[in-house]
Enzyme design. Structure first.
Site, mmCIF file in Angstrom:
data_model
loop_
_atom_site.group_PDB
_atom_site.id
_atom_site.type_symbol
_atom_site.label_atom_id
_atom_site.label_comp_id
_atom_site.label_asym_id
_atom_site.label_seq_id
_atom_site.Cartn_x
_atom_site.Cartn_y
_atom_site.Cartn_z
ATOM 1 N N LYS A 27 9.697 12.579 -71.724
ATOM 2 C CA LYS A 27 9.187 12.062 -73.237
ATOM 3 C C LYS A 27 7.980 11.167 -72.912
ATOM 4 C CE LYS A 27 11.126 8.635 -76.511
ATOM 5 N NZ LYS A 27 12.397 7.480 -76.833
ATOM 6 N N LYS A 68 11.417 -1.385 -85.259
ATOM 7 C CA LYS A 68 12.268 -2.021 -84.703
ATOM 8 C C LYS A 68 12.228 -3.414 -85.025
ATOM 9 C CE LYS A 68 11.897 1.127 -80.606
ATOM 10 N NZ LYS A 68 13.543 1.208 -80.167
ATOM 11 N N ASP A 123 7.477 3.544 -73.623
ATOM 12 C CA ASP A 123 8.197 4.891 -73.961
ATOM 13 C C ASP A 123 7.915 6.217 -73.371
ATOM 14 O OD1 ASP A 123 10.777 5.249 -75.050
ATOM 15 O OD2 ASP A 123 10.051 5.633 -77.183
ATOM 16 N N ASP A 159 13.624 5.915 -85.751
ATOM 17 C CA ASP A 159 13.640 5.561 -84.294
ATOM 18 C C ASP A 159 14.461 6.238 -83.139
ATOM 19 O OD1 ASP A 159 12.991 3.664 -82.484
ATOM 20 O OD2 ASP A 159 14.509 2.308 -82.790
ATOM 21 N N ARG A 165 14.260 12.272 -79.005
ATOM 22 C CA ARG A 165 15.090 13.738 -79.033
ATOM 23 C C ARG A 165 14.402 14.780 -79.919
ATOM 24 N NH1 ARG A 165 20.348 10.454 -81.121
ATOM 25 N NH2 ARG A 165 19.499 9.042 -80.013
#
Ligand code: BES
Ligand code: MN
Ligand code: ZN
Length: 502
Positions: A265, A277, A288, A347, A351
């Protein structure tokens, strides 16, 4: 720069500022220490007693050598109980010693002649260097005042007590150096501020890294992604001003074998998107892309060590930003495998981009097996804290292999369930599947369940490294800041696979 060498040389005459002597708990009267005590005129025994040094893991005692040996300082470092100390114990000890290199430039490390608790000399040589390299890591590129910067060269010499396979030890030291430096590369990528680590910059780092190698690099831009029908990936990318890419690296030492595929990712900043967020620690979301960083860094090891196995790395790279063009909750996108996805929460973007990357691995790369790695869910920390990453998948032997390698590298994995029932949590009224559950139960498991929908029957495991993305303090070989988790784990796992086929 750190220079590494191995030598057969007695500690009395080694050319160094400091001689490090690893000591097991309750072995304070070993012949070596008794001899050293004699050399120091009994000074060692009294120093040990005064300091209460017991040899517990990471106990340290520095003694002045009083001119009795060439080095001016002797440092005893505790390794804990002999039958409990493993390679990671050595790594941690070496990481602690590395922190002294602000003042000490030439470090000599005494390595026991015989194997300790089944640890081979080679394994020890690699682990000591790995720990030393990782422990000396600093992220000071953006510090203009350089009072904290480590300056100049450092050397680490492993002193072998008897003439053994020095060449073999040197090779293992190189291997340890590469593993440690690759972890540090993953740390650098994740620590870099998000305005300097946009997707295009990540691609540039990869191109520079593999410039003089046989690795095939392919960069899928948004236009090409549209051609593949990667609506989930593109949905996340559409909110950002910066261009998104899927970076693909192919290592092909074998002619035709189906590759192992590593998927990471690469969200270079995760604001949450429209489901924005809360502000607390949002800056951590520059990391991230730690999954992609781990995959890139593992490939660096795999390629430079010439692992004899076909490997493809796939790194979907994008920001997740709110904007007038961003995905909305309620939107439906169509993924590469044809599934429609209702966006419940923007958010849950990891995935979405991984779903398309996994479909690509199956459909276009003909993956033999897939391991993906991602800072996927905050729920992973809630479940297991920062002592392990979560592992889930559809093939137990693959999961077991990863767990085993994780113990060896000190990157612990803990398996969480992938019950069929979790799919019910992802039911959508309007699309084939929802990207998040309304209730928010079993966040890590539902995240993995979502990903499972994109791998078909291919053997697959998912590593959720959100829990270990950041080291809260400097300890052992860990350095406060982003951890570089997964790089060594993936590299060692792939190399264990190479050994299997050859
Ligand atoms: N990148 C985050 C997960 C994360 C959180 C990583 C904290 C590291 C530290 C991920 O994209 C995310 O936001 N996940 C959501 C999923 C939820 C909306 C289903 C989460 O964990 O809250
Ligand atoms: Mn997110
Ligand atoms: Zn994210």
């Amino acid at each position: 720069m750190i220079h590494f060498t191995a030598q057969v040389v007695p500690m009395e005459s080694v050319d160094a500022d400091v001689v490090v002597i690893p000591v097991f708990e309750s072995e304070l009267t070993s012949p070596r220490l008794m001899e050293l005590n004699k050399t120091l005129g009994g000074h060692l025994k009294s120093a040990l007693a005064d300091a209460g040094f017991k040899g517990k893991a990471t106990d340290q005692l520095a003694i002045h050598s009083l001119g009795k040996i060439k080095a001016s300082q002797i440092v005893l470092i505790g390794l804990g109980k002999k039958n409990e100390c493993d390679l990671d114990g050595l790594r941690k000890a070496a990481g602690e010693i590395a922190k002294k290199t602000k003042t000490l430039k030439q470090v000599a490390w005494m390595v026991e002649a015989g194997p300790t608790k089944g640890l081979s000399l080679n394994g020890m040589a690699s682990a000591i260097v790995e720990g030393f390299v990782m422990g000396s890591y600093r992220f000071d590129r953006y510090k203009k005042s350089d009072k904290d910067k480590v300056k100049g060269n450092v050397s680490l010499t492993l002193c072998l007590a008897e003439s053994r396979d020095i060449d073999g030890v040197q090779i293992m030291m190189k291997r340890g150096q590469l593993l440690g430096e690759s972890t540090n590369l993953a740390r650098d990528l994740a620590n870099t501020p998000p305005n300097d680590m946009m997707p295009d910059h990540f691609v540039k780092v990869a191109k520079d890294l593999f410039k003089k190698t046989s690795v095939e690099i392919e960069v899928i831009d948004q236009k090409k992604a549209a051609h593949y029908g990667m609506g989930a990936f593109l949905g996340v990318a559409q909110g950002s001003k910066s261009d998104a890419y899927i970076l693909i690296l192919r290592h092909r030492p074998q002619k035709s074998a189906a590759p192992i595929v590593l998927v990471g990712k690469g969200v270079t900043f995760d604001s949450g998107g429209i489901s924005i967020k809360p502000g607390r620690a949002m800056s951590d979301m520059k990391a991230d892309m730690s999954g992609a960083a781990a995959v890139l860094s593992a490939m660096n090891v795999i390629v430079k060590l010439g692992a004899d196995i076909n490997v493809t790395a796939i790194m979907p790279l994008t920001e997740n930003m709110p904007s007038g063009g961003a995905l909305r909750p309620g939107d439906i996108v169509t993924a590469m495998n044809g599934k429609t996805i209702e966006i419940i929460n923007t958010d849950a973007e990891g995935r979405l981009i991984l779903g398309d990357a996994l479909s690509y691995a199956v459909q276009e790369e003909n993956a033999a097996k897939i391991v993906d790695i991602a800072t996927l869910t905050g729920a992973c920390s809630v479940a297991i804290g920062d002592l392990a990453s979560g592992v889930l998948g559809n093939h137990q032997p693959l999961i077991d292999e990863l767990i085993k390698v994780g113990r060896e590298t000190g990157e612990w994995l803990w398996q969480l369930p992938l019950f069929d029932g979790y799919l019910d949590y992802l039911k959508s009224d309007t699309a084939d599947i929802a990207n998040a559950s309304e209730a928010g139960k079993a966040g890590t498991c539902t995240g993995a369940k979502f990903l499972e929908q994109f791998v078909g029957s291919t053997h697959w495991a998912h590593l959720d490294i959100a829990s270990v993305m950041k080291c809260p303090n400097t300890k052992g070989y860990m350095v406060k800041g982003m951890s570089g988790a997964g790089a060594r784990l993936l590299a060692e796992w792939v190399m264990s696979q190479a050994a299997k086929v050859s």
